[in-house]
Design a protein around this motif. Structure first.
Motif, PDB file in Angstrom:
ATOM      1  N   THR A   4       0.835  -1.205   0.000  1.00  0.00           N
ATOM      2  CA  THR A   4       0.000   0.000   0.000  1.00  0.00           C
ATOM      3  C   THR A   4       0.864   1.247   0.000  1.00  0.00           C
ATOM      4  O   THR A   4       0.573   2.212  -0.710  1.00  0.00           O
ATOM      5  N   ARG A   5       1.929   1.239   0.758  1.00  0.00           N
ATOM      6  CA  ARG A   5       2.859   2.384   0.758  1.00  0.00           C
ATOM      7  C   ARG A   5       3.543   2.537  -0.597  1.00  0.00           C
ATOM      8  O   ARG A   5       3.764   3.649  -1.067  1.00  0.00           O
ATOM      9  N   LEU A   6       3.880   1.407  -1.226  1.00  0.00           N
ATOM     10  CA  LEU A   6       4.465   1.451  -2.560  1.00  0.00           C
ATOM     11  C   LEU A   6       3.472   2.046  -3.560  1.00  0.00           C
ATOM     12  O   LEU A   6       3.846   2.852  -4.412  1.00  0.00           O
ATOM     13  N   LEU A   7       2.218   1.668  -3.441  1.00  0.00           N
ATOM     14  CA  LEU A   7       1.178   2.215  -4.305  1.00  0.00           C
ATOM     15  C   LEU A   7       1.023   3.718  -4.094  1.00  0.00           C
ATOM     16  O   LEU A   7       0.895   4.482  -5.055  1.00  0.00           O
ATOM     17  N   GLN A   8       1.063   4.167  -2.852  1.00  0.00           N
ATOM     18  CA  GLN A   8       0.989   5.596  -2.564  1.00  0.00           C
ATOM     19  C   GLN A   8       2.192   6.332  -3.145  1.00  0.00           C
ATOM     20  O   GLN A   8       2.063   7.437  -3.676  1.00  0.00           O
ATOM     21  N   CYS A  52       2.524   7.139 -18.221  1.00  0.00           N
ATOM     22  CA  CYS A  52       1.381   6.266 -18.568  1.00  0.00           C
ATOM     23  C   CYS A  52       1.596   4.866 -18.006  1.00  0.00           C
ATOM     24  O   CYS A  52       0.677   4.273 -17.437  1.00  0.00           O
ATOM     25  N   LEU A  53       2.793   4.352 -18.163  1.00  0.00           N
ATOM     26  CA  LEU A  53       3.102   3.006 -17.672  1.00  0.00           C
ATOM     27  C   LEU A  53       2.985   2.940 -16.146  1.00  0.00           C
ATOM     28  O   LEU A  53       2.375   2.013 -15.602  1.00  0.00           O
ATOM     29  N   LEU A  54       3.557   3.927 -15.455  1.00  0.00           N
ATOM     30  CA  LEU A  54       3.467   3.947 -13.992  1.00  0.00           C
ATOM     31  C   LEU A  54       2.022   4.071 -13.524  1.00  0.00           C
ATOM     32  O   LEU A  54       1.614   3.442 -12.543  1.00  0.00           O
ATOM     33  N   THR A  55       1.233   4.883 -14.220  1.00  0.00           N
ATOM     34  CA  THR A  55      -0.167   5.047 -13.853  1.00  0.00           C
ATOM     35  C   THR A  55      -0.939   3.753 -14.062  1.00  0.00           C
ATOM     36  O   THR A  55      -1.762   3.370 -13.231  1.00  0.00           O
ATOM     37  N   LEU A  56      -0.668   3.059 -15.170  1.00  0.00           N
ATOM     38  CA  LEU A  56      -1.325   1.773 -15.405  1.00  0.00           C
ATOM     39  C   LEU A  56      -0.940   0.745 -14.350  1.00  0.00           C
ATOM     40  O   LEU A  56      -1.792  -0.021 -13.877  1.00  0.00           O
ATOM     41  N   VAL A  57       0.330   0.720 -13.962  1.00  0.00           N
ATOM     42  CA  VAL A  57       0.772  -0.209 -12.915  1.00  0.00           C
ATOM     43  C   VAL A  57       0.078   0.114 -11.597  1.00  0.00           C
ATOM     44  O   VAL A  57      -0.421  -0.783 -10.902  1.00  0.00           O
ATOM     45  N   ALA A  58       0.004   1.398 -11.252  1.00  0.00           N
ATOM     46  CA  ALA A  58      -0.655   1.793 -10.008  1.00  0.00           C
ATOM     47  C   ALA A  58      -2.142   1.448 -10.036  1.00  0.00           C
ATOM     48  O   ALA A  58      -2.702   0.977  -9.035  1.00  0.00           O
ATOM     49  N   LEU A  59      -2.796   1.654 -11.175  1.00  0.00           N
ATOM     50  CA  LEU A  59      -4.209   1.287 -11.294  1.00  0.00           C
ATOM     51  C   LEU A  59      -4.400  -0.219 -11.191  1.00  0.00           C
ATOM     52  O   LEU A  59      -5.330  -0.699 -10.522  1.00  0.00           O
ATOM     53  N   PHE A  60      -3.535  -0.980 -11.847  1.00  0.00           N
ATOM     54  CA  PHE A  60      -3.653  -2.436 -11.826  1.00  0.00           C
ATOM     55  C   PHE A  60      -3.412  -2.993 -10.424  1.00  0.00           C
ATOM     56  O   PHE A  60      -4.172  -3.839  -9.940  1.00  0.00           O
ATOM     57  N   LEU A  92       4.573   9.712  -7.431  1.00  0.00           N
ATOM     58  CA  LEU A  92       5.522   9.779  -8.531  1.00  0.00           C
ATOM     59  C   LEU A  92       4.820  10.112  -9.849  1.00  0.00           C
ATOM     60  O   LEU A  92       5.327  10.906 -10.647  1.00  0.00           O
ATOM     61  N   CYS A  93       3.659   9.526 -10.073  1.00  0.00           N
ATOM     62  CA  CYS A  93       2.902   9.803 -11.299  1.00  0.00           C
ATOM     63  C   CYS A  93       2.479  11.264 -11.370  1.00  0.00           C
ATOM     64  O   CYS A  93       2.653  11.929 -12.401  1.00  0.00           O
TER      65      CYS A  93
END
Length: 113
Positions: free
Chosen positions: A12-16, A72-80, A21-22
């Motif tokens: 969860t912290r990594l996602l935050q 875009c890639l980081l945002t997709l990873v965070a969404l996934f 970062l995004c």
């Protein structure tokens, strides 16, 4: 049902961190866009004989494009990761990431079209 969660774990912290970062990368990309885009030739500039760059700046444009694709890639990873991770109704939905992804895709379409 009893909530047994102790607090945010490392994922969860990594996602935050990815979310921050995004958005931070998007703010930097806005500045790069300002410097890379073609300049507008206003009437007083044409009358004064000032030179105006009609194309994209070759120095900043690759940085802008790589940054847009990377963000875009980081945002997709965070969404996934958020989609797979959060299963409860009261968990965050990260609508702001979907909006950021739409803005990034629109920016890429603006450049390529």
């Amino acid at each position: 049902m009893k909530d047994r969660r102790q607090g945010p774990d490392w994922l969860t912290r990594l996602l935050q961190g990815l979310v921050l970062l995004c958005w931070g990368g998007f703010i930097v990309l806005l500045s790069l866009y300002h410097h890379a885009r073609p300049e507008r030739a206003y009437g007083f500039m044409i009358y004064g004989g000032a030179s105006v760059r009609a194309g994209w700046d070759p120095v900043f444009t690759p940085w802008l494009l790589h940054g847009l694709w990377g963000c875009c890639l980081l945002t997709l990873v965070a969404l996934f990761v958020g989609r797979k991770r959060h299963r409860r109704r009261e968990d965050a939905r990260h609508v702001h990431l979907a909006i950021l992804l739409l803005i990034l895709i629109a920016s890429l379409l603006f450049y390529y079209l």
